[in-house]
Design a protein around this motif. Sequence first.
Motif, mmCIF file in Angstrom:
data_model
loop_
_atom_site.group_PDB
_atom_site.id
_atom_site.type_symbol
_atom_site.label_atom_id
_atom_site.label_comp_id
_atom_site.label_asym_id
_atom_site.label_seq_id
_atom_site.Cartn_x
_atom_site.Cartn_y
_atom_site.Cartn_z
ATOM 1 N N ASP A 63 0.838 -1.192 0.000
ATOM 2 C CA ASP A 63 0.000 0.000 0.000
ATOM 3 C C ASP A 63 0.883 1.257 0.000
ATOM 4 O O ASP A 63 1.898 1.291 0.707
ATOM 5 N N PRO A 64 0.517 2.292 -0.760
ATOM 6 C CA PRO A 64 1.313 3.519 -0.764
ATOM 7 C C PRO A 64 1.498 4.135 0.630
ATOM 8 O O PRO A 64 2.529 4.747 0.897
ATOM 9 N N GLU A 65 0.532 3.947 1.516
ATOM 10 C CA GLU A 65 0.670 4.493 2.868
ATOM 11 C C GLU A 65 1.773 3.779 3.648
ATOM 12 O O GLU A 65 2.389 4.377 4.535
ATOM 13 N N GLN A 66 2.021 2.509 3.336
ATOM 14 C CA GLN A 66 3.145 1.802 3.966
ATOM 15 C C GLN A 66 4.460 2.452 3.548
ATOM 16 O O GLN A 66 5.366 2.611 4.359
ATOM 17 N N LEU A 67 4.553 2.807 2.267
ATOM 18 C CA LEU A 67 5.758 3.465 1.764
ATOM 19 C C LEU A 67 5.924 4.831 2.418
ATOM 20 O O LEU A 67 7.022 5.192 2.835
ATOM 21 N N ARG A 68 4.847 5.574 2.525
ATOM 22 C CA ARG A 68 4.908 6.905 3.148
ATOM 23 C C ARG A 68 5.457 6.796 4.572
ATOM 24 O O ARG A 68 6.346 7.554 4.972
ATOM 25 N N ALA A 69 4.945 5.850 5.340
ATOM 26 C CA ALA A 69 5.419 5.659 6.711
ATOM 27 C C ALA A 69 6.892 5.242 6.723
ATOM 28 O O ALA A 69 7.665 5.689 7.581
ATOM 29 N N ALA A 70 7.287 4.421 5.772
ATOM 30 C CA ALA A 70 8.682 3.965 5.699
ATOM 31 C C ALA A 70 9.627 5.117 5.369
ATOM 32 O O ALA A 70 10.746 5.173 5.887
ATOM 33 N N ILE A 71 9.191 6.039 4.520
ATOM 34 C CA ILE A 71 10.012 7.207 4.181
ATOM 35 C C ILE A 71 10.250 8.046 5.434
ATOM 36 O O ILE A 71 11.365 8.505 5.692
ATOM 37 N N ILE A 72 9.215 8.230 6.215
ATOM 38 C CA ILE A 72 9.338 9.015 7.446
ATOM 39 C C ILE A 72 10.304 8.341 8.418
ATOM 40 O O ILE A 72 11.164 8.996 9.014
ATOM 41 N N ARG A 73 10.202 7.023 8.550
ATOM 42 C CA ARG A 73 11.124 6.300 9.446
ATOM 43 C C ARG A 73 12.561 6.347 8.920
ATOM 44 O O ARG A 73 13.515 6.513 9.689
ATOM 45 N N ALA A 74 12.732 6.221 7.607
ATOM 46 C CA ALA A 74 14.075 6.271 7.015
ATOM 47 C C ALA A 74 14.692 7.655 7.199
ATOM 48 O O ALA A 74 15.893 7.775 7.459
ATOM 49 N N ALA A 75 13.877 8.688 7.083
ATOM 50 C CA ALA A 75 14.375 10.047 7.293
ATOM 51 C C ALA A 75 14.845 10.215 8.734
ATOM 52 O O ALA A 75 15.923 10.757 8.986
ATOM 53 N N GLU A 76 14.048 9.738 9.674
ATOM 54 C CA GLU A 76 14.432 9.832 11.087
ATOM 55 C C GLU A 76 15.747 9.096 11.334
ATOM 56 O O GLU A 76 16.644 9.603 12.006
ATOM 57 N N GLU A 77 15.866 7.908 10.748
ATOM 58 C CA GLU A 77 17.077 7.103 10.894
ATOM 59 C C GLU A 77 18.301 7.842 10.360
ATOM 60 O O GLU A 77 19.389 7.752 10.923
ATOM 61 N N ALA A 78 18.119 8.604 9.250
ATOM 62 C CA ALA A 78 19.240 9.277 8.592
ATOM 63 C C ALA A 78 19.481 10.698 9.112
ATOM 64 O O ALA A 78 20.393 11.376 8.645
ATOM 65 N N GLY A 79 18.638 11.160 10.041
ATOM 66 C CA GLY A 79 18.808 12.513 10.550
ATOM 67 C C GLY A 79 18.293 13.577 9.597
ATOM 68 O O GLY A 79 18.729 14.731 9.640
ATOM 69 N N VAL A 80 17.354 13.210 8.746
ATOM 70 C CA VAL A 80 16.733 14.137 7.782
ATOM 71 C C VAL A 80 15.374 14.536 8.345
ATOM 72 O O VAL A 80 14.620 13.701 8.816
ATOM 73 N N THR A 81 15.077 15.826 8.294
ATOM 74 C CA THR A 81 13.785 16.300 8.776
ATOM 75 C C THR A 81 12.696 15.896 7.786
ATOM 76 O O THR A 81 12.813 16.168 6.589
#
Length: 87
Positions: A63-81
């Motif tokens: 689901d696209p919403e799964q990807l959206r949530a994953a992008i947010i988690r990946a950003a947090e992991e990488a120190g990206v706002t």
Amino acid sequence: MEWDTPIEFAPVILMFKDPDRVFSIRTAMGAANALIREFPCDDGEEFLLAIKLCLDVVKGTADPEQLRAAIIRAAEEAGVTAIAVLH
């Protein structure tokens, strides 16, 4: 599999340390481009999951919403706002 298929989700705005690097992501293709070309690291667990979900969304197996949530988690992991925009 068609990367140009507009499977959209509510935008996620990524803000990097350089104020000129701001990206609004709302499709699997946009997510893949930002992850591969712009992220400061490419080996985190959340980063790799987000990359996999880009392909899965295009294949229709996620689901696209799964990807959206994953992008947010990946950003947090990488120190990206990441700013999650709601409609």
